[in-house]
Scaffold this motif. Structure first.
Motif, mmCIF file in Angstrom:
data_model
loop_
_atom_site.group_PDB
_atom_site.id
_atom_site.type_symbol
_atom_site.label_atom_id
_atom_site.label_comp_id
_atom_site.label_asym_id
_atom_site.label_seq_id
_atom_site.Cartn_x
_atom_site.Cartn_y
_atom_site.Cartn_z
ATOM 1 N N ASP A 180 0.841 -1.208 0.000
ATOM 2 C CA ASP A 180 0.000 0.000 0.000
ATOM 3 C C ASP A 180 0.870 1.249 0.000
ATOM 4 N N TRP A 183 2.178 1.779 -3.502
ATOM 5 C CA TRP A 183 1.152 2.343 -4.400
ATOM 6 C C TRP A 183 0.905 3.818 -4.114
ATOM 7 N N ASN A 202 -1.264 -6.564 -9.313
ATOM 8 C CA ASN A 202 -2.478 -6.023 -8.697
ATOM 9 C C ASN A 202 -3.287 -5.198 -9.701
ATOM 10 N N ILE A 203 -4.263 -5.874 -10.299
ATOM 11 C CA ILE A 203 -5.036 -5.253 -11.380
ATOM 12 C C ILE A 203 -5.879 -4.093 -10.867
ATOM 13 N N ASP A 204 -6.447 -4.242 -9.674
ATOM 14 C CA ASP A 204 -7.312 -3.167 -9.179
ATOM 15 C C ASP A 204 -6.547 -1.855 -9.073
ATOM 16 N N ASN A 205 -5.333 -1.921 -8.523
ATOM 17 C CA ASN A 205 -4.532 -0.699 -8.426
ATOM 18 C C ASN A 205 -4.165 -0.165 -9.799
ATOM 19 N N LEU A 207 -5.846 -0.543 -12.616
ATOM 20 C CA LEU A 207 -7.034 0.049 -13.247
ATOM 21 C C LEU A 207 -7.282 1.442 -12.684
ATOM 22 N N ASP A 208 -6.962 1.599 -11.424
ATOM 23 C CA ASP A 208 -7.172 2.858 -10.747
ATOM 24 C C ASP A 208 -6.143 3.917 -11.183
ATOM 25 N N SER A 227 -8.770 2.276 -18.882
ATOM 26 C CA SER A 227 -9.405 1.440 -17.857
ATOM 27 C C SER A 227 -10.889 1.273 -18.125
ATOM 28 N N LYS A 231 -12.838 -2.227 -18.103
ATOM 29 C CA LYS A 231 -13.924 -2.502 -17.154
ATOM 30 C C LYS A 231 -15.222 -2.803 -17.892
ATOM 31 N N PRO A 234 -15.386 -7.183 -19.156
ATOM 32 C CA PRO A 234 -14.616 -8.001 -18.202
ATOM 33 C C PRO A 234 -14.046 -9.264 -18.838
#
Ligand SMILES: Nc1ncnc2c1ncn2[C@@H]1O[C@H](COP(=O)(O)OP(=O)(O)OP(=O)(O)O)[C@@H](O)[C@H]1O
Ligand SMILES: [Mg+2]
Length: 244
Positions: A180, A183, A202-205, A207-208, A227, A231, A234
């Protein structure tokens, strides 16, 4: 030429690159364009060619076909110190920390101003960003924990005052809290206007954080877009990364 007609030179402009290890043909016509200040993620399962793409555009594993230009200048085979002069900070897989060299030495040996003579990232600012490094300043770099070594590797890249930072699996193998922290630092780097190319699981990070993504399958780009596009469908990530 009017302002509207002015064209910004890409930091990286790689076209149709084909890269081999011996006779093994690993990249099959990869295109990668990165504009100043942009954040790009490079996605793909293990062995799909992410690291090879980075090494190809950096000139460590020169492509056998295709062209790479950095800031408009064609690239041939290169040594790491030449990259630093071109304003590229590379944080390799495995971190690249040298035994027998202190934290302070790691953070001063490559330090320089950028092409415009600015020193935005001084040793003091790096230590403010990574207080753990300040506490270990006289320690041998190789005696640090994995997370601290990663911070040292990123901190060293920042002391070169780059226009572009390349992070290959910078959070791999780290505890969640340290991840964390990394990031958070990646977001700070982005906010300071430095462009980045990030490889991470870490895809979520990603994408963010990332403006755009390239998804590699067996050395070919199968998706290039933002992104929102990833999204919206999927099945792209589900098929090629096994995550939805
Ligand atoms: N030095 C090398 N010599 C020979 N083949 C290599 C070498 N480095 C990588 N390869 C092969 O090239 C292909 C792409 O590897 P690469 O390291 O670029 O993948 P990657 O997407 O970064 O994977 P990972 O997620 O495991 O880091 C793989 O098939 C790999 O086995
Ligand atoms: Mg890799």
């Amino acid at each position: 030429m009017t302002a509207a007609q002015q064209v910004t030179t890409p930091l990286i402009d790689a076209r149709n690159i084909h890269t081999y290890y011996g006779e093994s043909h690993v990249l099959h016509g990869v295109d990668l364009v990165l504009m100043p200040g942009e954040t790009l993620s490079l996605l793909g399962r293990n062995g799909m060619g992410k690291t090879t793409t980075l090494k190809s555009i950096l000139g460590f594993v020169p492509p056998r076909e295709g062209q790479v230009a950095i800031k408009g200048i064609p690239v041939a085979k290169r040594r790491p110190w030449q990259l630093i002069r071109q304003g590229i900070g590379y944080v390799p897989e495995g971190r690249g920390i040298f035994p027998g060299i202190s934290v302070r030495e790691h953070l001063t040996m490559a330090a320089r101003s950028n092409d415009r003579g600015e020193t935005l990232w001084t040793l003091e600012r790096v230590l403010d960003t990574f207080p753990r490094l300040g506490q270990r300043i006289n320690h041998d770099g190789s005696f640090l924990s994995g997370g601290e070594q990663q911070m040292l590797s990123i901190g060293r890249a920042l002391t070169t005052n780059p226009d572009l930072i390349i992070l290959d699996e910078a959070t791999e193998g780290l505890a969640p809290l340290i991840r964390d922290e990394i990031w958070k630092i990646i977001r700070n780097i982005q906010a300071s206007g430095i462009a980045s190319i990030i490889v991470d699981k870490n895809i979520d990070n990603l994408l963010d954080v990332a403006d755009r993504h390239l998804l590699l399958v067996k050395g070919r780009v199968v998706y290039s877009g933002d992104s929102h596009g990833l999204k919206a469908d999927p099945s792209i990530l589900d098929t090629h990364l096994g995550v939805a």
